[in-house]
Structure formats: C-alpha cells, structure tokens
Design a protein around this motif. Structure first.
Motif, mmCIF file in Angstrom:
data_model
loop_
_atom_site.group_PDB
_atom_site.id
_atom_site.type_symbol
_atom_site.label_atom_id
_atom_site.label_comp_id
_atom_site.label_asym_id
_atom_site.label_seq_id
_atom_site.Cartn_x
_atom_site.Cartn_y
_atom_site.Cartn_z
ATOM 1 N N SER A 180 -41.322 3.860 29.038
ATOM 2 C CA SER A 180 -40.012 3.987 29.664
ATOM 3 C C SER A 180 -39.082 2.892 29.189
ATOM 4 O O SER A 180 -39.508 1.766 28.940
ATOM 5 C CB SER A 180 -40.155 3.904 31.184
ATOM 6 O OG SER A 180 -41.056 4.892 31.638
ATOM 7 N N CYS A 181 -37.794 3.221 29.088
ATOM 8 C CA CYS A 181 -36.809 2.225 28.638
ATOM 9 C C CYS A 181 -36.203 1.505 29.838
ATOM 10 O O CYS A 181 -35.723 2.140 30.771
ATOM 11 C CB CYS A 181 -35.712 2.897 27.825
ATOM 12 S SG CYS A 181 -34.388 1.742 27.403
ATOM 13 N N ALA A 182 -36.229 0.184 29.788
ATOM 14 C CA ALA A 182 -35.701 -0.617 30.881
ATOM 15 C C ALA A 182 -34.186 -0.455 30.989
ATOM 16 O O ALA A 182 -33.615 -0.599 32.059
ATOM 17 C CB ALA A 182 -36.056 -2.085 30.667
ATOM 18 N N LYS A 183 -33.551 -0.133 29.845
ATOM 19 C CA LYS A 183 -32.092 -0.125 29.818
ATOM 20 C C LYS A 183 -31.506 1.254 30.136
ATOM 21 O O LYS A 183 -30.755 1.399 31.083
ATOM 22 C CB LYS A 183 -31.634 -0.592 28.438
ATOM 23 C CG LYS A 183 -30.310 -1.324 28.436
ATOM 24 C CD LYS A 183 -30.163 -2.104 27.129
ATOM 25 C CE LYS A 183 -28.769 -1.963 26.579
ATOM 26 N NZ LYS A 183 -28.736 -2.425 25.169
ATOM 27 N N CYS A 184 -31.863 2.265 29.340
ATOM 28 C CA CYS A 184 -31.227 3.585 29.536
ATOM 29 C C CYS A 184 -32.057 4.520 30.399
ATOM 30 O O CYS A 184 -31.622 5.631 30.690
ATOM 31 C CB CYS A 184 -30.903 4.242 28.196
ATOM 32 S SG CYS A 184 -32.343 4.920 27.338
ATOM 33 N N LYS A 185 -33.262 4.080 30.816
ATOM 34 C CA LYS A 185 -34.117 4.831 31.759
ATOM 35 C C LYS A 185 -34.754 6.082 31.156
ATOM 36 O O LYS A 185 -35.429 6.831 31.860
ATOM 37 C CB LYS A 185 -33.368 5.245 33.042
ATOM 38 C CG LYS A 185 -32.479 4.205 33.665
ATOM 39 C CD LYS A 185 -33.288 3.140 34.354
ATOM 40 C CE LYS A 185 -32.385 2.116 35.023
ATOM 41 N NZ LYS A 185 -32.883 0.773 34.939
ATOM 42 N N ASN A 186 -34.510 6.346 29.884
ATOM 43 C CA ASN A 186 -35.185 7.489 29.264
ATOM 44 C C ASN A 186 -36.649 7.160 29.074
ATOM 45 O O ASN A 186 -37.042 5.990 29.040
ATOM 46 C CB ASN A 186 -34.554 7.801 27.907
ATOM 47 C CG ASN A 186 -33.307 8.665 28.041
ATOM 48 O OD1 ASN A 186 -33.378 9.801 28.501
ATOM 49 N ND2 ASN A 186 -32.176 8.123 27.652
ATOM 50 N N SER A 187 -37.477 8.216 28.925
ATOM 51 C CA SER A 187 -38.865 7.930 28.590
ATOM 52 C C SER A 187 -39.301 8.761 27.388
ATOM 53 O O SER A 187 -38.729 9.803 27.097
ATOM 54 C CB SER A 187 -39.770 8.150 29.797
ATOM 55 O OG SER A 187 -39.683 9.469 30.245
ATOM 56 N N PHE A 188 -40.324 8.262 26.720
ATOM 57 C CA PHE A 188 -40.769 8.825 25.445
ATOM 58 C C PHE A 188 -42.288 8.853 25.428
ATOM 59 O O PHE A 188 -42.930 8.051 26.098
ATOM 60 C CB PHE A 188 -40.251 7.956 24.288
ATOM 61 C CG PHE A 188 -38.774 7.709 24.351
ATOM 62 C CD1 PHE A 188 -37.883 8.579 23.736
ATOM 63 C CD2 PHE A 188 -38.272 6.635 25.063
ATOM 64 C CE1 PHE A 188 -36.520 8.378 23.825
ATOM 65 C CE2 PHE A 188 -36.904 6.417 25.164
ATOM 66 C CZ PHE A 188 -36.030 7.284 24.541
ATOM 67 N N HIS A 189 -42.852 9.749 24.614
ATOM 68 C CA HIS A 189 -44.314 9.816 24.552
ATOM 69 C C HIS A 189 -44.818 9.181 23.268
ATOM 70 O O HIS A 189 -44.208 9.349 22.204
ATOM 71 C CB HIS A 189 -44.791 11.267 24.646
ATOM 72 C CG HIS A 189 -46.239 11.356 25.032
ATOM 73 N ND1 HIS A 189 -47.250 11.174 24.122
ATOM 74 C CD2 HIS A 189 -46.827 11.546 26.236
ATOM 75 C CE1 HIS A 189 -48.419 11.277 24.756
ATOM 76 N NE2 HIS A 189 -48.178 11.505 26.030
ATOM 77 N N ILE A 190 -45.957 8.471 23.389
ATOM 78 C CA ILE A 190 -46.495 7.782 22.206
ATOM 79 C C ILE A 190 -46.846 8.759 21.078
ATOM 80 O O ILE A 190 -46.862 8.367 19.918
ATOM 81 C CB ILE A 190 -47.736 6.910 22.549
ATOM 82 C CG1 ILE A 190 -48.743 7.714 23.372
ATOM 83 C CG2 ILE A 190 -47.327 5.660 23.320
ATOM 84 C CD1 ILE A 190 -50.058 6.976 23.587
ATOM 85 N N ASP A 191 -47.084 10.028 21.418
ATOM 86 C CA ASP A 191 -47.336 11.022 20.364
ATOM 87 C C ASP A 191 -46.134 11.124 19.420
ATOM 88 O O ASP A 191 -46.279 11.494 18.255
ATOM 89 C CB ASP A 191 -47.574 12.410 20.965
ATOM 90 C CG ASP A 191 -48.975 12.541 21.539
ATOM 91 O OD1 ASP A 191 -49.777 11.604 21.357
ATOM 92 O OD2 ASP A 191 -49.258 13.575 22.170
ATOM 93 N N PHE A 192 -44.946 10.843 19.936
ATOM 94 C CA PHE A 192 -43.735 10.975 19.123
ATOM 95 C C PHE A 192 -43.218 9.640 18.601
ATOM 96 O O PHE A 192 -42.666 9.572 17.518
ATOM 97 C CB PHE A 192 -42.618 11.657 19.928
ATOM 98 C CG PHE A 192 -42.995 13.040 20.376
ATOM 99 C CD1 PHE A 192 -43.131 14.068 19.447
ATOM 100 C CD2 PHE A 192 -43.251 13.306 21.708
ATOM 101 C CE1 PHE A 192 -43.496 15.339 19.839
ATOM 102 C CE2 PHE A 192 -43.622 14.584 22.114
ATOM 103 C CZ PHE A 192 -43.746 15.600 21.178
ATOM 104 N N ILE A 193 -43.395 8.566 19.370
ATOM 105 C CA ILE A 193 -42.789 7.293 18.954
ATOM 106 C C ILE A 193 -43.817 6.268 18.470
ATOM 107 O O ILE A 193 -43.445 5.177 18.051
ATOM 108 C CB ILE A 193 -41.945 6.659 20.088
ATOM 109 C CG1 ILE A 193 -42.836 6.309 21.297
ATOM 110 C CG2 ILE A 193 -40.799 7.568 20.496
ATOM 111 C CD1 ILE A 193 -42.183 5.335 22.247
ATOM 112 N N GLY A 194 -45.120 6.608 18.544
ATOM 113 C CA GLY A 194 -46.138 5.651 18.122
ATOM 114 C C GLY A 194 -46.137 4.425 19.016
ATOM 115 O O GLY A 194 -45.871 4.525 20.207
#
Ligand code: ADP
Ligand code: ZN
Length: 206
Positions: free
Chosen positions: A124-138
């Motif tokens: 999760s991003c502390a700043k913009c609150k979006n979240s991402f999966h490690i499958d996509f962002i490593g």
C-alpha cells in the motif's frame, strides 16, 4: 450519483473506487482510509480503534456511522460520492438509508479462496493510498503511481486476513440480499484484470 462498492477484503474495492471516483468526479470515501489516517495521526479515535483494525474486526457501528454521516455532509459530496468499505453490516445499511439513500450498489464478486493471496501480496502507498500486488510490481519500495513509500498494512497478515474474511461472511455478505431486494444490486465479476472490472463498472453506472 450515490454509489456503494461492496465486496470482500481484497476484492479490489479501493483500486476501483479510486478509478471510478476520478472518472465520475465524485468523492471517494473509504472508511478504512479514514480510520488508518486517524491511527497514523494518533487521534483519540485512532488510539481507540488501532487494535480492533489490526486484528481484523469491525470498528463500533456508532462511531463508524457518525464518521460517515459527518463526512457525507461536506461540500465535496454534493455531486455524489462513492462509498468504499461502508456499510459493512445490516445495522450500518439501515442507518445509511436514514440519512443518505444510495442509488446503486456495485458488488465486486470473487471466490473467497482467491483472496488470501491477493491480500498477503498487497503493498500500500502511504501517500496516494493506492495498493498494488507484488505479482505486478515485484519488490519495489516506491509507489508506481506517485513515488510515495510502499508499506504492508498491519492487518494484511494471514491471521487478521482470516478474521476479516470471517467477519465479511457473517456480517457483510448479508448486504448482498439487502440491496438485491431493493433492486439496487449490480454484481460484477471481480476475478479478472483491473481494466476489465473498471469497464464493467462504468457500463453499470451509465
Ligand atoms: P479491506 O476491505 O481491504 O479489508 P478496508 O480498508 O476497507 O479494508 O478496512 C480496513 C479495516 O477498517 C476493517 O477491517 C475494519 O476494521 C475497519 N473498517 C472499515 N470500514 C468499516 C466499517 N464500515 N465498519 C466497521 N469497521 C470498518
Ligand atoms: Zn502512491
């Protein structure tokens, strides 16, 4: 338009809410984000709810309902809003019907057994609150969206995830029938790409 996004933890509510609110120019109201912000700032509310949230249980209805009621009365909600994470049980839905009747309820449907992996791989991003999966962002540590710092949410551990899923089944899932009987429910298959889910939501909201 007053929209509710309904779905299990990890179904993609936060991701889709950010996209939809930007497209429709309506306020995105995430009770989870509001609570986490209170925890981070160590407000009286934050101190009260930290252990509840970390353990994966629901915050008290009275407090949650009051926070949402207050938030919906702010000027940026005049053009409509998208509720992400509220209501989460029947009592909250009944309360909401008393101060702001929703137009449409979008259910992000996904088999529960797929969720654990979605959540435990989440950053999760502390700043913009979006979240991402490690499958996509490593294993990158900076947000692909805004460059902010990525972190793992305290409640994204296997024990809390189990509890959150149990709470979802027992308390939140009954809302599907609640809104179906009001003719407001629009189920969407959330077990596919972010873009596909987003397209399906946009279609429903047209
Ligand atoms: P997720 O949907 O990924 O589980 P959220 O960010 O929506 O995460 O919520 C995180 C936590 O915040 C919940 O597990 C719960 O403890 C608390 N919370 C959020 N919304 C509500 C609500 N409407 N009522 C009670 N507690 C809530
Ligand atoms: Zn970010």
């Amino acid at each position: 338009m007053k929209i509710i996004l309904l779905g299990a933890p990890g179904s993609g509510k936060g991701t889709q809410a950010a996209l939809v609110s930007e497209q429709l120019k309506v306020a995105h109201i995430s009770t989870g984000d509001i609570f986490r912000d209170n925890i981070q700032r160590k407000t009286p509310i934050g101190l009260k709810i930290k252990s509840i949230i970390d353990g994966g249980d629901l915050c008290p209805d009275e407090l949650t309902i009051e926070i949402v009621k207050q938030r919906l009365s702010e000027p940026d909600c005049k053009n409509g809003y998208l509720l992400d994470g509220f209501p989460r049980n029947i009592a909250q839905a009944v309360a909401l019907d008393e101060f702001a009747v929703p137009d449409k309820v979008i259910e992000l449907a996904i088999p529960l057994y797929k969720i654990e992996r979605r959540i435990t791989g989440r950053r999760s991003c502390a700043k913009c609150k979006n979240s991402f999966h490690i499958d996509f962002i490593g294993d990158r540590k900076d947000c692909p969206n805004c460059g902010g710092e990525l972190f793992i949410r305290e409640d994204d551990n296997p024990t809390s995830v189990k509890e959150r899923l149990a709470v979802y089944k027992a308390q939140t899932e009954p809302l599907i029938e609640y809104y179906e009987s009001q003719g407001k429910l629009f189920p969407i298959d959330a077990d596919c790409s972010i873009e596909k889910v987003f397209d399906a939501i946009v279609k429903v909201l047209k």
